[in-house]
Design an enzyme around this catalytic site. Structure first.
Site, mmCIF file in Angstrom:
data_model
loop_
_atom_site.group_PDB
_atom_site.id
_atom_site.type_symbol
_atom_site.label_atom_id
_atom_site.label_comp_id
_atom_site.label_asym_id
_atom_site.label_seq_id
_atom_site.Cartn_x
_atom_site.Cartn_y
_atom_site.Cartn_z
ATOM 1 N N ARG A 1 18.285 0.285 51.897
ATOM 2 C CA ARG A 1 17.148 -0.505 51.435
ATOM 3 C C ARG A 1 15.961 -0.262 52.350
ATOM 4 O O ARG A 1 16.111 -0.089 53.550
ATOM 5 C CB ARG A 1 17.488 -1.994 51.468
ATOM 6 C CG ARG A 1 18.083 -2.513 50.189
ATOM 7 C CD ARG A 1 18.276 -4.007 50.248
ATOM 8 N NE ARG A 1 19.198 -4.385 51.284
ATOM 9 C CZ ARG A 1 18.858 -4.898 52.451
ATOM 10 N NH1 ARG A 1 17.590 -5.126 52.732
ATOM 11 N NH2 ARG A 1 19.774 -5.192 53.332
ATOM 12 N N TYR B 1 18.172 5.149 45.821
ATOM 13 C CA TYR B 1 19.264 4.488 46.537
ATOM 14 C C TYR B 1 19.521 3.105 45.923
ATOM 15 O O TYR B 1 18.563 2.349 45.676
ATOM 16 C CB TYR B 1 18.942 4.339 48.040
ATOM 17 C CG TYR B 1 19.871 3.334 48.681
ATOM 18 C CD1 TYR B 1 21.194 3.687 48.962
ATOM 19 C CD2 TYR B 1 19.475 2.026 48.909
ATOM 20 C CE1 TYR B 1 22.076 2.743 49.472
ATOM 21 C CE2 TYR B 1 20.359 1.080 49.426
ATOM 22 C CZ TYR B 1 21.649 1.453 49.705
ATOM 23 O OH TYR B 1 22.537 0.517 50.202
ATOM 24 N N LYS C 1 19.515 -7.044 44.282
ATOM 25 C CA LYS C 1 18.699 -7.793 45.234
ATOM 26 C C LYS C 1 17.350 -8.185 44.623
ATOM 27 O O LYS C 1 16.830 -9.262 44.865
ATOM 28 C CB LYS C 1 18.497 -6.985 46.525
ATOM 29 C CG LYS C 1 19.813 -6.692 47.266
ATOM 30 C CD LYS C 1 20.477 -7.966 47.654
ATOM 31 C CE LYS C 1 21.889 -7.919 48.162
ATOM 32 N NZ LYS C 1 22.393 -7.041 49.103
ATOM 33 N N HIS D 1 22.346 -15.229 49.107
ATOM 34 C CA HIS D 1 23.048 -14.003 49.522
ATOM 35 C C HIS D 1 24.439 -14.401 50.026
ATOM 36 O O HIS D 1 24.700 -14.369 51.229
ATOM 37 C CB HIS D 1 22.218 -13.344 50.634
ATOM 38 C CG HIS D 1 22.591 -11.932 50.936
ATOM 39 N ND1 HIS D 1 22.233 -11.312 52.111
ATOM 40 C CD2 HIS D 1 23.283 -11.004 50.220
ATOM 41 C CE1 HIS D 1 22.687 -10.066 52.109
ATOM 42 N NE2 HIS D 1 23.315 -9.858 50.981
ATOM 43 N N SER E 1 23.616 -8.231 55.295
ATOM 44 C CA SER E 1 24.252 -7.029 54.748
ATOM 45 C C SER E 1 25.113 -6.353 55.811
ATOM 46 O O SER E 1 24.716 -6.272 56.973
ATOM 47 C CB SER E 1 23.177 -6.042 54.295
ATOM 48 O OG SER E 1 22.325 -6.668 53.372
ATOM 49 N N CYS F 1 27.926 -7.207 57.175
ATOM 50 C CA CYS F 1 28.556 -8.067 58.185
ATOM 51 C C CYS F 1 29.901 -8.594 57.697
ATOM 52 O O CYS F 1 30.417 -9.570 58.240
ATOM 53 C CB CYS F 1 27.651 -9.240 58.542
ATOM 54 S SG CYS F 1 26.217 -8.763 59.513
ATOM 55 N N ASP G 1 28.707 -10.969 47.162
ATOM 56 C CA ASP G 1 27.353 -10.704 47.679
ATOM 57 C C ASP G 1 26.306 -11.739 47.261
ATOM 58 O O ASP G 1 25.449 -12.078 48.048
ATOM 59 C CB ASP G 1 26.902 -9.311 47.215
ATOM 60 C CG ASP G 1 25.673 -8.807 47.965
ATOM 61 O OD1 ASP G 1 25.592 -9.006 49.189
ATOM 62 O OD2 ASP G 1 24.782 -8.217 47.327
ATOM 63 N N ARG H 1 28.420 4.003 50.254
ATOM 64 C CA ARG H 1 28.809 2.858 49.422
ATOM 65 C C ARG H 1 29.787 3.222 48.322
ATOM 66 O O ARG H 1 29.857 4.370 47.885
ATOM 67 C CB ARG H 1 27.542 2.303 48.742
ATOM 68 C CG ARG H 1 26.490 1.779 49.710
ATOM 69 C CD ARG H 1 26.639 0.333 49.916
ATOM 70 N NE ARG H 1 25.812 -0.216 50.978
ATOM 71 C CZ ARG H 1 25.686 -1.520 51.203
ATOM 72 N NH1 ARG H 1 26.320 -2.380 50.443
ATOM 73 N NH2 ARG H 1 24.956 -1.962 52.193
HETATM 74 O O1 SAT Z 1 21.578 -2.042 49.356
HETATM 75 S S1 SAT Z 1 21.907 -3.394 48.901
HETATM 76 O O2 SAT Z 1 20.784 -4.298 49.184
HETATM 77 O O3 SAT Z 1 22.193 -3.429 47.496
HETATM 78 C C1 SAT Z 1 23.264 -3.939 49.747
HETATM 79 C C2 SAT Z 1 22.880 -4.725 50.921
HETATM 80 O O4 SAT Z 1 22.150 -4.235 51.789
HETATM 81 O O5 SAT Z 1 23.306 -5.897 51.016
HETATM 82 MN MN MN Z 2 24.092 -7.914 50.319
#
Ligand code: SAT
Ligand code: MN
Length: 589
Positions: A71, A199, A208, A228, A250, A252, A279, A373
């Site tokens: 991100r 991405y 998000k 989140h 993210s 964690c 998530d 991922r």
């Molecule tokens: O890349 S994402 O935002 O979808 C996953 C994350 O960073 O929590």
């Molecule tokens: Mn996330």
């Protein structure tokens, strides 16, 4: 396929097509046949690579541009008419200016390409929680990923035709020019524009962008919350179910916590864990005054490295079919995938995430990108909860906040009230990870793990939390955890993973009022004897250290909180009162 008849939808798609000038527009109906045909196009162009179909049926491999692997928070903007409505923690641009600037970038961006129009639902269509969106994109990766991560199909089109509102999502990979990459949100228009990235987090706009940034804005307006958070179901041997939500930044461990495997001792005692979400949570107050949560997604976009038979066997099982792997390493001998810590057997004849020949046995370099991922259907998950499929909310007993903190934060403490819990969430911080561009391992304040995802002024967001608390007659208890505290040798003191259940069971006992606690300036901490460490190799000294409030560390922590709060022109009084009290009590230790 069910035809789209809603004139507002048709006009908007036409307008966007006139701007981006694709060769054709293809509506996605979510059918297997259509997705298969589109996948075949991407295999022919090399955009996607088919993996070993015996070992990994339906699985694909995808590689992003090496500069487009996470991100991009610097290029993520909130475009509200008034700057203060975006607040001090978001990048802000005037909407008119942004439409103009991006309009130029989108002009002709899809020439020679197909525009796919993906009608999707976040949440089970027709339920109280669900929201619709349409993503227009020139990326097949996005089409195939959205078909996993959201609900796509005839029912969504029928709801659009019935006049239901939708979020307008426009994406073009354009030329992946990082100088001209923008992920822009126009909450006042229920619109998202994303360009020059391919991405996941920047382009799967249901996630998000819609479910958190636009979602949080809608939640504020409509009286609900977009957070989140994972959602975990815990059943005891009598079959009584309790649910908890957990907000962690993210990378964690949300996915690991959401799919945790109970230690044998707890399995024998009849405990069972199921996964509702990993998530995102959408939360509403029920008629009984409790808080109810759904997971609006339909799949998992999880971090691959570190996922293994021990850390998260359920995630591993989830990825064995119908999954897209992004930026992991490949094993060329059997056309499968590999990532760091998957097992002790990296491929010798491999290819790293950059596509270079890679021998995992001898190379010093990593095979997979740290933010590589898997995009996997939730229905594959062996522990997926029944409630995931109904889309009805589950009643939340506890909300857990947490982050990566090597030193200052104890293993667990409970907030003294809802408002105190909101303060704890607002003051939380975590060491940064590879999930976003930028330096890894620096402590940053990340309230409620929403810093990069709150679609409006965060002071207003805190106020919304306080207001929601006032409306609940039976709110969840709020806790803070830290699985990542280290000792003098920088070794983790707490085993984490499945053993985190021990801490969660203490929380549930607290929710029921069946165990006591020790009051500290931070909140209520467990008495050591109330944490069930049966079968765990942990000394009483380590446990004591894990629970200790380090007054010196907290004095500097307080400075950090103050510095973060100073960004805001105002904060809810409930929060500043709790902060004043903490300062006073820490100084008295
Ligand atoms: O890349 S994402 O935002 O979808 C996953 C994350 O960073 O929590
Ligand atoms: Mn996330």
């Amino acid at each position: 396929m069910t035809e789209v008849k809603n004139q507002i939808v048709l006009d908007w798609v036409k307008e966007m097509a006139e701007l981006t000038k694709p060769d054709e527009v293809v509506w996605i109906d979510g059918s297997k046949e259509q997705l298969e045909a589109i996948k075949n196009v991407s295999l022919a162009t090399g955009e996607m690579i088919e993996l070993n179909q015996e070992k990994l049926p339906g699985c694909l491999y995808y590689r992003t541009n090496p500069k487009d692997v996470a991100r991009d928070e610097k290029r993520t903007v909130i475009c509200t008419r008034r700057k203060e409505d975006a607040g001090p923690t978001n990048n802000w641009v005037d909407p008119k200016e942004m439409y103009e600037k991006m309009g130029k970038l989108f002009d002709g961006a899809m020439k020679g390409r197909t525009m796919y129009a993906i009608p999707f639902s976040m949440g089970v269509p027709g339920t109280e929680f669900a929201k619709l969106g349409i993503e227009l994109t020139d990326s097949i990766y996005v089409v195939l990923s959205m078909a996993i991560m959201t609900r796509v199909g005839a029912e969504v089109i029928e709801r659009l035709n019935a006049g239901e509102d939708f979020t307008r999502c426009l994406h073009s990979k354009a030329t992946i020019n990082e100088q001209e990459k923008y992920i822009a949100h126009f909450p006042e228009d229920n619109t998202i524009w994303s360009i020059n990235s391919a991405y996941g987090g920047n382009v799967l706009l249901g996630k998000k962008c819609l479910a958190l940034r636009i979602g949080s804005y809608l939640g504020k307006q409509e009286g609900w919350m977009a957070e989140h958070m994972l959602i975990l179901k815990i059943e005891n041997k009598e079959g009584e179910a309790k649910y908890v939500c957990g907000a962690f930044p993210s990378a964690c461990g949300k996915t690991n916590l959401a799919m945790l495997t109970p230690p044998d001792y707890f399995k024998e005692k009849g405990y069972k864990i199921s996964t509702v979400g990993d998530d995102i949570s959408w939360l509403r107050i029920g008629e009984d005054g409790r808080l109810y949560a759904v997971n609006p997604e339909n799949g998992f976009f999880g971090v691959a490295p570190g996922t293994n038979e021990k850390s998260n066997p359920n995630a591993l099982r989830t990825t064995h079919k119908g999954t897209i792997f992004t930026n992991v390493a490949r094993n060329l001998d059997d056309n499968t995938v590999w990532w760091e810590k998957l097992d002790k057997n990296p491929p010798e004849n491999g290819e790293d995430w950059l596509g270079r020949p890679w021998n995992g046995k001898t190379s010093e370099e990593k095979g997979a990108h740290p933010n590589s991922r898997f995009t996997a259907p939730a229905e594959n998950c062996p522990t997926i909860a029944d409630e995931f499929f109904t889309g009805e909310g589950v009643p939340i007993s506890a909300i857990i906040f947490g982050g990566r903190r090597a030193k200052s934060e104890p293993l667990v403490y409970q907030a003294k009230s809802w408002d105190h819990g909101v303060f704890i969430g607002s003051a939380m911080a975590s060491e940064t990870t590879a999930a976003a561009n930028g330096q890894v391992g620096v402590v940053r304040h990340d309230p409620m793990a929403m810093l990069p995802f709150c679609g409006y002024n965060m002071a207003e967001y805190f106020q919304h939390w306080i207001d929601m608390g006032k409306k609940m007659t039976n709110p969840p208890q709020i806790f803070h955890v830290n699985w990542f505290r280290t000792d003098e040798n920088d070794e983790f003191m707490w085993p984490g993973f499945g053993d985190n259940l021990r801490v969660i069971l203490w929380m549930l006992n607290r929710c029921e009022g069946s165990v006591g606690a020790v009051e500290t300036p931070l909140g209520y901490e467990p008495k050591a004897e109330d944490l069930d460490v049966h079968g765990l190799d942990i000394s009483p000294e380590t446990l004591e250290k894990l629970l200790r409030v380090d007054a010196e560390a907290w004095k500097s922590e307080i400075n950090g909180i103050q510095e973060f709060y100073d960004k805001f022109e105002w904060l809810p009084k409930e929060i500043t009162d709790c902060f004043e009290r903490l300062k006073k009590e820490i100084n008295e230790i």
